[in-house]
Scaffold this active site. Structure first.
Site, PDB file in Angstrom:
ATOM      1  N   SER A   1     -10.151  -1.127   6.968  1.00 55.07           N
ATOM      2  CA  SER A   1      -9.508  -0.989   5.657  1.00 55.07           C
ATOM      3  C   SER A   1      -8.703  -2.187   5.188  1.00 55.07           C
ATOM      4  O   SER A   1      -8.218  -2.189   4.055  1.00 55.07           O
ATOM      5  CB  SER A   1      -8.615   0.259   5.650  1.00 55.07           C
ATOM      6  OG  SER A   1      -9.391   1.429   5.689  1.00 55.07           O
TER       7      SER A   1
ATOM      8  N   SER B   1      -9.543   1.323   2.818  1.00 61.50           N
ATOM      9  CA  SER B   1      -8.754   2.095   1.878  1.00 61.50           C
ATOM     10  C   SER B   1      -7.604   1.294   1.265  1.00 61.50           C
ATOM     11  O   SER B   1      -6.923   1.805   0.387  1.00 61.50           O
ATOM     12  CB  SER B   1      -8.153   3.308   2.599  1.00 61.50           C
ATOM     13  OG  SER B   1      -7.273   2.885   3.645  1.00 61.50           O
TER      14      SER B   1
ATOM     15  N   LYS C   1       0.846  -1.205   0.000  1.00 63.49           N
ATOM     16  CA  LYS C   1       0.000   0.000   0.000  1.00 63.49           C
ATOM     17  C   LYS C   1       0.877   1.249   0.000  1.00 63.49           C
ATOM     18  O   LYS C   1       1.935   1.267   0.651  1.00 63.49           O
ATOM     19  CB  LYS C   1      -0.917  -0.040   1.234  1.00 63.49           C
ATOM     20  CG  LYS C   1      -1.966   1.053   1.304  1.00 63.49           C
ATOM     21  CD  LYS C   1      -2.878   0.830   2.517  1.00 63.49           C
ATOM     22  CE  LYS C   1      -3.947   1.896   2.665  1.00 63.49           C
ATOM     23  NZ  LYS C   1      -4.856   1.625   3.815  1.00 63.49           N
TER      24      LYS C   1
END
Lengths: 542, 94
Positions: A241, A217, A139
């Site tokens: 997330s 996310s 990420k």
């Protein structure tokens, strides 16, 4: 049958998390905060070098599995056999990224040359660390030395860290190959979009329909794995997330207990609620990843003075008793009273999941959540996290509000939580933790949670895993449905054990999404450019 | 007690932002096509102020027991006084 070990007598971590002793110790709480600086600083955990290969070698030796679909364990086994090299695996994923990522839009940066060079340098032998040669999607809020790290934000659009996040360092020391940086919700708020809200990453199960929610996310890491563009990925969770993208994209996600994984070198959203963790194809892969990621880090006080990381890989290896797959440990699975009262199709899948758990020897017990549970996990008390982001980013708020794009709202809201409310919110967290320990985890060992919020607030661990497929009327297709289990603090091994037994007798985690129909066609070219509003981000944000 | 009016809340919001140097005027006043504008941010903050502080302040707890805890999960470990109350006590395991 393969992939199973026989009887196990060891004990999962934290069976003895004692609520009464916990409360009695609270008188020392303020001293603990003051005493942190004098605590012995634990040595940073090294790579996982102990021989877990024996567990890999029990993996199914199915020659028909495409390289793109291999689990970490299966890929490691093939590499140790000599039938696969790290270069083979990296090149195969790079080919697929080149072919399909215009559609998936899962990546911000693909480190093709760097990944190939690293793969060429790696040698695989029986003593190789656990992740040797495994391509990992990272990420874009984890610092990566010399690599743009944007958090999909205007604020970090030119940020190139000069060191790796501790978690990234550990994964690489364990032999992992960072394949690239993945799309995310701006500053880790919502599903992946550009900073001004234009949807980027799609759900891998509906590559031509960007309207279908892909989870946020850590969207890009989830889609990279589900879309067969990386073996495994890492994300962060502040408000679901990791677990939500796992649930909606058919993956297994593991959000560890707060403090298990260092946050040093992670762009913060909430100091008290950010958790790094893996997004994987199954629980064993998640365990292998977390085993490498976890442990004390002198750079992050939140990781010090905590129980040792248990043997998660062993915990995630199911056992047999009298010829049948069984839960590794005697386990009670708590189920909230309204667990089967929602959407009919989802409830049916949950019922089947509970029946399967029961057949594994797991006791199902009904849990009535305390009356105040909904209040303490609802909108107001969940908002107590917001001043942390406002304080962290105050200089940027002063500089130019437009830097926050479509994610601005919650940063502004955080400026309007008073000090008294923030303190009361921190007190409420302790009350919520007490409720969880006293009224949930005295009656059960793992809890079938419907939402992640409560356990993100108190920092307890969560495992998300697929339990079937259900028709989505809006998408007009079948989409994955995920289960969610919560555990006691630092009892990730228990979550691994239960999930491993479940996945040993089910195949939902083996489902793969359909291929995009048009290679190289951006999903948004065939439809209008979907864009999240300020209100959308506030409603769905972490 | 009467709810503050929108105008009263807007004055409060702007005053607070001015005090800490955050300029709402960075944003366009009313621009629905922009990622954010003053009108929508003010509306969001008014709703937030009406919902969040009252709900939190109305909830009372035992001040002898429930201390502030930034990190409840770690706190249980950081305040252990005996290794025997630690994490590996057998309890109903096979």
């Amino acid at each position: 049958m393969t992939g199973l070990s026989e009887e196990s007598d060891e004990v999962p971590a934290n069976t003895g998390f004692d609520r009464r002793a916990f409360l009695q110790r609270l008188a020392l709480a303020s001293a603990a905060a003051g005493g942190l600086a004098s605590m012995p600083v634990g040595a940073a955990a090294g790579p996982l070098t102990r021989p877990v290969v024996d567990l890999y070698l029990q993996e199914p030796a199915d020659r028909d599995i495409d390289l793109l679909d291999l689990t970490i364990a299966q890929a490691a086994m093939r590499m140790r056999e000599g039938s696969l090299t790290p270069v083979d695996l990296v090149e195969r994923f790079l080919e697929r990224i080149a072919r399909f990522d215009a559609t998936y839009q899962a990546w911000n940066t693909v480190l093709a040359e760097r990944a190939i060079q690293r793969a060429r340098r790696l040698r695989v032998d029986p003593d190789s660390p656990a992740l040797t040669g495994i391509p990992i999607a990272v990420k874009d809020n984890f610092f990566t030395n010399g690599v743009l790290t944007t958090a999909n934000s205007f604020i970090y659009r030119d940020f190139v860290p000069t060191f790796d996040a501790t978690v990234v360092t550990r994964l690489q020391r364990s032999g992992g190959i960072v394949l690239g940086k993945t799309q995310m919700g701006p500053l880790a708020t919502t599903r992946a979009t550009t900073p001004d809200g234009v949807i980027t990453t799609v759900n891998a199960w509906t590559p031509q329909n960007p309207a279908v929610y892909p989870g946020g996310s850590s969207t890009g890491s989830a889609t990279a794995v589900a879309g067969r563009m990386a073996t495994v990925g890492i994300g962060t969770q502040t408000g679901g997330s990791i677990t939500i993208p796992a649930q909606v994209q058919g993956l297994t996600g593991l959000k560890p207990t707060m403090g298990r994984c260092s946050l040093f070198g992670v762009i913060p959203l909430s100091y008290t609620r950010d958790h790094p963790g893996p997004l994987a194809r199954d629980i064993k892969d998640a365990a292998i990843m977390l085993q490498s990621m976890a442990g004390p880090d002198p750079h992050d006080l939140r990781t010090l003075g905590l129980p040792e990381v248990p043997d998660l890989v062993k915990a995630a290896t199911p056992v047999r008793r009298k010829g049948r797959v069984s839960s590794r440990w005697s386990t009670r699975l708590g189920v909230p009273t309204d667990y089967l009262t929602g959407d009919e199709a989802v409830s049916a899948l949950r019922r089947t999941m509970l029946n399967t758990m029961s057949n594994l020897g797991i006791d199902i017990v009904e849990i009535r959540l305390p009356d105040e549970w909904a209040l303490l996990t609802g909108y107001a008390f969940n908002s107590v996290r917001l001043p942390e982001r406002s304080e962290q980013f105050l200089e940027y708020l002063r500089s130019d509000l437009k830097l926050f794009g479509v994610s601005l709202t919650t940063w502004m809201q955080g400026l309007f939580v008073g000090g008294d409310e923030y303190v009361r919110g921190q007190r409420a967290k302790l009350l919520l933790a007490e409720m969880a320990l006293d009224q949930v985890f005295t009656a059960c060992d793992v809890f079938a949670a419907e939402r992640a919020d409560a356990f993100d607030i108190v920092g307890f661990p969560l495992a998300a895993f697929p339990i079937g497929m259900a028709m989505d009327d809006d998408a007009a297709t079948m989409l994955p449905v995920g289960g969610l289990l919560a555990g006691r603090p630092y009892a990730e091994d228990r979550l691994c054990g239960v999930t491993a037994a479940y996945q040993a007798v089910t195949s939902h985690h083996l489902n793969r999404p359909p291929e995009p129909t048009q290679a190289g066609a951006p999903a948004r070219s065939s439809t209008r450019r979907l864009r999240l509003s300020l209100e959308d981000v506030e409603r769905t944000g972490a | 007690m009467a709810d503050p009016s929108d105008d009263q809340l807007d004055v409060y919001i702007r005053a607070r932002l001015d005090l800490i140097g955050v300029r709402l005027d960075d944003l366009l006043l009313d621009a629905p096509e922009a990622p954010a504008d003053q009108v929508r941010i003010l509306a969001s903050l008014r709703e937030f102020l009406r919902r969040v502080p009252p709900a939190i302040s109305a909830f009372a707890m035992d001040d002898q027991v429930h201390l502030p805890a930034l990190y409840p999960a770690q706190l249980g470990e950081w305040t252990r006084t005996s290794p025997t109350s630690g994490s590996t006590r057998p309890q109903g395991d096979r």
